[in-house]
Write a protein that holds these residues in place. Structure first.
Motif, mmCIF file in Angstrom:
data_model
loop_
_atom_site.group_PDB
_atom_site.id
_atom_site.type_symbol
_atom_site.label_atom_id
_atom_site.label_comp_id
_atom_site.label_asym_id
_atom_site.label_seq_id
_atom_site.Cartn_x
_atom_site.Cartn_y
_atom_site.Cartn_z
ATOM 1 N N ASP A 47 0.815 -1.211 0.000
ATOM 2 C CA ASP A 47 0.000 0.000 0.000
ATOM 3 C C ASP A 47 0.849 1.261 0.000
ATOM 4 O O ASP A 47 0.331 2.359 -0.263
ATOM 5 N N ASP A 48 2.148 1.125 0.299
ATOM 6 C CA ASP A 48 3.013 2.310 0.305
ATOM 7 C C ASP A 48 3.386 2.779 -1.103
ATOM 8 O O ASP A 48 4.158 3.725 -1.270
ATOM 9 N N GLY A 49 2.832 2.109 -2.127
ATOM 10 C CA GLY A 49 3.054 2.518 -3.512
ATOM 11 C C GLY A 49 4.294 1.937 -4.150
ATOM 12 O O GLY A 49 4.652 2.335 -5.258
ATOM 13 N N THR A 50 4.943 0.971 -3.491
ATOM 14 C CA THR A 50 6.172 0.392 -4.035
ATOM 15 C C THR A 50 6.071 -1.113 -4.192
ATOM 16 O O THR A 50 5.274 -1.781 -3.522
ATOM 17 N N SER A 51 6.908 -1.624 -5.092
ATOM 18 C CA SER A 51 7.238 -3.046 -5.152
ATOM 19 C C SER A 51 8.716 -3.160 -4.802
ATOM 20 O O SER A 51 9.514 -2.318 -5.204
ATOM 21 N N LYS A 52 9.070 -4.205 -4.073
ATOM 22 C CA LYS A 52 10.464 -4.410 -3.690
ATOM 23 C C LYS A 52 10.913 -5.797 -4.111
ATOM 24 O O LYS A 52 10.165 -6.772 -3.996
ATOM 25 N N ILE A 53 12.147 -5.877 -4.612
ATOM 26 C CA ILE A 53 12.758 -7.152 -4.956
ATOM 27 C C ILE A 53 13.852 -7.436 -3.934
ATOM 28 O O ILE A 53 14.746 -6.618 -3.727
ATOM 29 N N PHE A 54 13.766 -8.604 -3.292
ATOM 30 C CA PHE A 54 14.721 -9.011 -2.276
ATOM 31 C C PHE A 54 15.650 -10.085 -2.835
ATOM 32 O O PHE A 54 15.209 -10.972 -3.579
ATOM 33 N N ASP A 55 16.923 -10.009 -2.475
ATOM 34 C CA ASP A 55 17.850 -11.122 -2.687
ATOM 35 C C ASP A 55 17.843 -11.916 -1.392
ATOM 36 O O ASP A 55 18.424 -11.493 -0.382
ATOM 37 N N ILE A 56 17.176 -13.056 -1.378
ATOM 38 C CA ILE A 56 16.993 -13.778 -0.125
ATOM 39 C C ILE A 56 18.255 -14.531 0.293
ATOM 40 O O ILE A 56 18.368 -14.951 1.448
ATOM 41 N N LEU A 57 19.211 -14.719 -0.619
ATOM 42 C CA LEU A 57 20.468 -15.347 -0.233
ATOM 43 C C LEU A 57 21.368 -14.361 0.499
ATOM 44 O O LEU A 57 22.205 -14.756 1.308
ATOM 45 N N GLU A 58 21.212 -13.086 0.197
ATOM 46 C CA GLU A 58 21.998 -12.054 0.875
ATOM 47 C C GLU A 58 21.196 -11.381 1.985
ATOM 48 O O GLU A 58 21.745 -10.660 2.808
ATOM 49 N N GLY A 59 19.888 -11.603 1.996
ATOM 50 C CA GLY A 59 19.059 -11.100 3.070
ATOM 51 C C GLY A 59 18.841 -9.608 3.056
ATOM 52 O O GLY A 59 18.858 -8.962 4.101
ATOM 53 N N ARG A 60 18.589 -9.036 1.872
ATOM 54 C CA ARG A 60 18.364 -7.589 1.820
ATOM 55 C C ARG A 60 17.576 -7.194 0.577
ATOM 56 O O ARG A 60 17.386 -7.982 -0.344
ATOM 57 N N VAL A 61 17.128 -5.938 0.582
ATOM 58 C CA VAL A 61 16.400 -5.387 -0.554
ATOM 59 C C VAL A 61 17.388 -5.070 -1.666
ATOM 60 O O VAL A 61 18.394 -4.399 -1.444
ATOM 61 N N LEU A 62 17.096 -5.563 -2.859
ATOM 62 C CA LEU A 62 17.910 -5.222 -4.032
ATOM 63 C C LEU A 62 17.404 -3.957 -4.713
ATOM 64 O O LEU A 62 18.173 -3.054 -5.021
ATOM 65 N N PHE A 63 16.091 -3.917 -4.963
ATOM 66 C CA PHE A 63 15.513 -2.796 -5.707
ATOM 67 C C PHE A 63 14.189 -2.368 -5.094
ATOM 68 O O PHE A 63 13.411 -3.201 -4.632
ATOM 69 N N THR A 64 13.944 -1.085 -5.110
ATOM 70 C CA THR A 64 12.645 -0.531 -4.756
ATOM 71 C C THR A 64 12.082 0.171 -5.985
ATOM 72 O O THR A 64 12.718 1.068 -6.532
ATOM 73 N N LEU A 65 10.902 -0.254 -6.425
ATOM 74 C CA LEU A 65 10.281 0.268 -7.638
ATOM 75 C C LEU A 65 9.056 1.080 -7.264
ATOM 76 O O LEU A 65 8.174 0.596 -6.545
ATOM 77 N N GLN A 66 9.000 2.303 -7.751
ATOM 78 C CA GLN A 66 7.864 3.177 -7.450
ATOM 79 C C GLN A 66 7.372 3.818 -8.747
ATOM 80 O O GLN A 66 7.776 4.907 -9.124
ATOM 81 N N GLU A 67 6.482 3.106 -9.410
ATOM 82 C CA GLU A 67 5.958 3.548 -10.694
ATOM 83 C C GLU A 67 4.475 3.879 -10.608
ATOM 84 O O GLU A 67 3.981 4.749 -11.305
ATOM 85 N N HIS A 68 3.755 3.172 -9.736
ATOM 86 C CA HIS A 68 2.305 3.354 -9.652
ATOM 87 C C HIS A 68 1.940 4.538 -8.764
ATOM 88 O O HIS A 68 2.664 4.894 -7.836
#
Length: 425
Positions: free
Chosen positions: A262-283
């Motif tokens: 609901d915060d207006g973002t999609s996030k892609i996580f690298d679960i092997l490294e345990g962190r957010v790779l990308f934050t996408l805010q298009e909508h």
């Protein structure tokens, strides 16, 4: 080598406004050549790709009389299903030209809103989850034939899905703070496994690729968790969003996870490294669903602004065969690797949120940083001398760290080889 030198951020290829109201869900076909979306405008749209992400034509399908909440494709591409607030499920069969019949088979499934649907691995059954607190199993070949009623939930069921490699397991979650796994071989309809987090409303779940012991789940408390169903414990916990998380899905490689909020973002996580790779805010406004194509090369996002956005993922799409396994020994190894990164993921997620405040900013972890961050969890020599068991813990952590670094080195080696063979480099 720093992963930031390897991965490039996902690129927005195109956006379409075909629906007249909020788009609630999106799903790619198993061959990644088609797309299905559903909306508050009571319609389902079938999208046909001409090239990689170029839309050739679309078909507007009218079978529901109210908001359509969810769609899912059968794994064999014979049909897809949509479910609605009108309490029905519409099964849309595909013809020889791979296009849907305009007249669906309508199932009168529940006595209240249906929020989720999932096809079985073989495509012969599908499950539905409803506000009437039940999950039901239906035959895909006999209209309105209910084969099982799954009990246990005490509030709305938000999501239900078949395990991708075991057609006798169905997971469900909802507003009662429970994650259930039902074994259809047990005929009492009660869950065989249960995970509870009091006061937390679960919104969506996804099975780890080809593994029946690991599940990702999103919730209203802005968090994403990965559970080990054998121990009912969270292996990873991401407090990365600032609003309720509506949807979560694994990449087919098993290396990544995408979430929508609901915060207006999609996030892609690298679960092997345990962190957010990308934050996408298009909508503009809430993002309700983000779905990877099965080939892993693209994904789609939809939300409150009625727009369907198609992206090139730019992720490493090769499966890590050492991860995509399904036996107790391999599951234990995967669980240990995910737990190794979970020790730092809470701090990393908060730091990543600060780093990714601007649109499409990426944050990654280098091999050297992995060693440093994991090293922070080790105790000092004085503590070790007081308790010999701590030494065993340190040695175990070193073994896990060595295993994680070995896997990262293999991934880097594959990427370097691919770059060496790339004609434009």
């Amino acid at each position: 080598m720093d992963n930031s030198e390897i991965l490039t951020e996902p690129s927005l290829t195109c956006s379409y406004r075909a629906h007249k109201n909020e788009v609630n869900h999106v799903q790619f076909s198993p061959d990644s050549k088609n797309l299905v979306t559903c909306s508050n405008d009571q319609q389902v749209i079938f999208w046909e790709f001409k090239g990689n992400l170029e839309i050739h034509r679309s078909y507007r399908l009218s079978g529901h009389k109210d908001i359509v909440h969810c769609v899912d494709y059968s794994p064999n591409s014979d049909y897809f299903i949509s479910v609605s607030r009108d309490k029905t499920a519409c099964l849309w069969r595909l013809g020889p030209d791979n296009r849907p019949n305009l007249e669906p088979t309508i199932y009168n499934c529940h006595c209240s809103t249906i929020r989720s649907v999932g096809a079985s691995p073989k495509g012969d059954y599908f499950c539905t989850g409803s506000d009437d607190k039940s999950v039901k199993i239906w035959s895909a070949f006999c209209k309105n034939k209910q084969t099982a009623l799954l009990k246990g939930h005490m509030n709305w069921v938000r999501c239900c899905k078949y395990c991708p490699n075991d057609d006798q397991l169905v997971a469900s979650c909802g507003d009662d703070s429970c994650l259930f796994v039902h074994d259809l071989r047990v005929y009492d309809g009660l869950p065989s496994k249960k995970v509870t987090k009091r006061g937390i409303k679960f919104t969506c779940l996804d099975w780890y690729p080809n593994n029946k012991n690991l599940v990702a789940i999103s919730s209203h408390d802005s968090c994403v968790r990965i559970f080990d169903l054998r121990s009912d414990k969270a292996l990873q916990y991401y407090n990365a969003h600032t609003g309720p998380v509506n949807h979560v899905e694994f990449h087919s490689s098993g290396n990544y996870l995408i979430s929508s909020s609901d915060d207006g973002t999609s996030k892609i996580f690298d679960i092997l490294e345990g962190r957010v790779l990308f934050t996408l805010q298009e909508h503009q406004g809430a993002v309700y669903c983000s779905a990877f194509a099965k080939d892993g090369k693209k994904f789609a996002t939809v939300g409150k602004d009625s727009i369907v956005s198609l992206w090139t993922s730019n992720l490493i799409v090769e499966n890590d065969e050492s991860l995509i396994e399904d036996n107790d020994q391999d599951t234990e190894r995967i669980a240990r690797r995910l737990s190794t990164s979970s020790a730092k993921d809470s701090t990393d997620s908060k730091a990543s949120n600060r780093l990714t405040a601007n649109k499409k900013t990426s944050s990654r972890l280098s091999l050297d940083q992995t060693v440093d961050d994991c090293g922070q969890s080790f105790v000092n020599d004085e503590e070790t001398s007081k308790d010999p068991s701590i030494l065993i813990q340190i040695l175990t952590q070193l073994d896990l760290l060595t295993e994680s670094l070995s896997s990262l080195e293999k991934r880097v080696g594959k990427i370097e080889k691919r770059l060496d063979n790339h004609p434009s480099i």
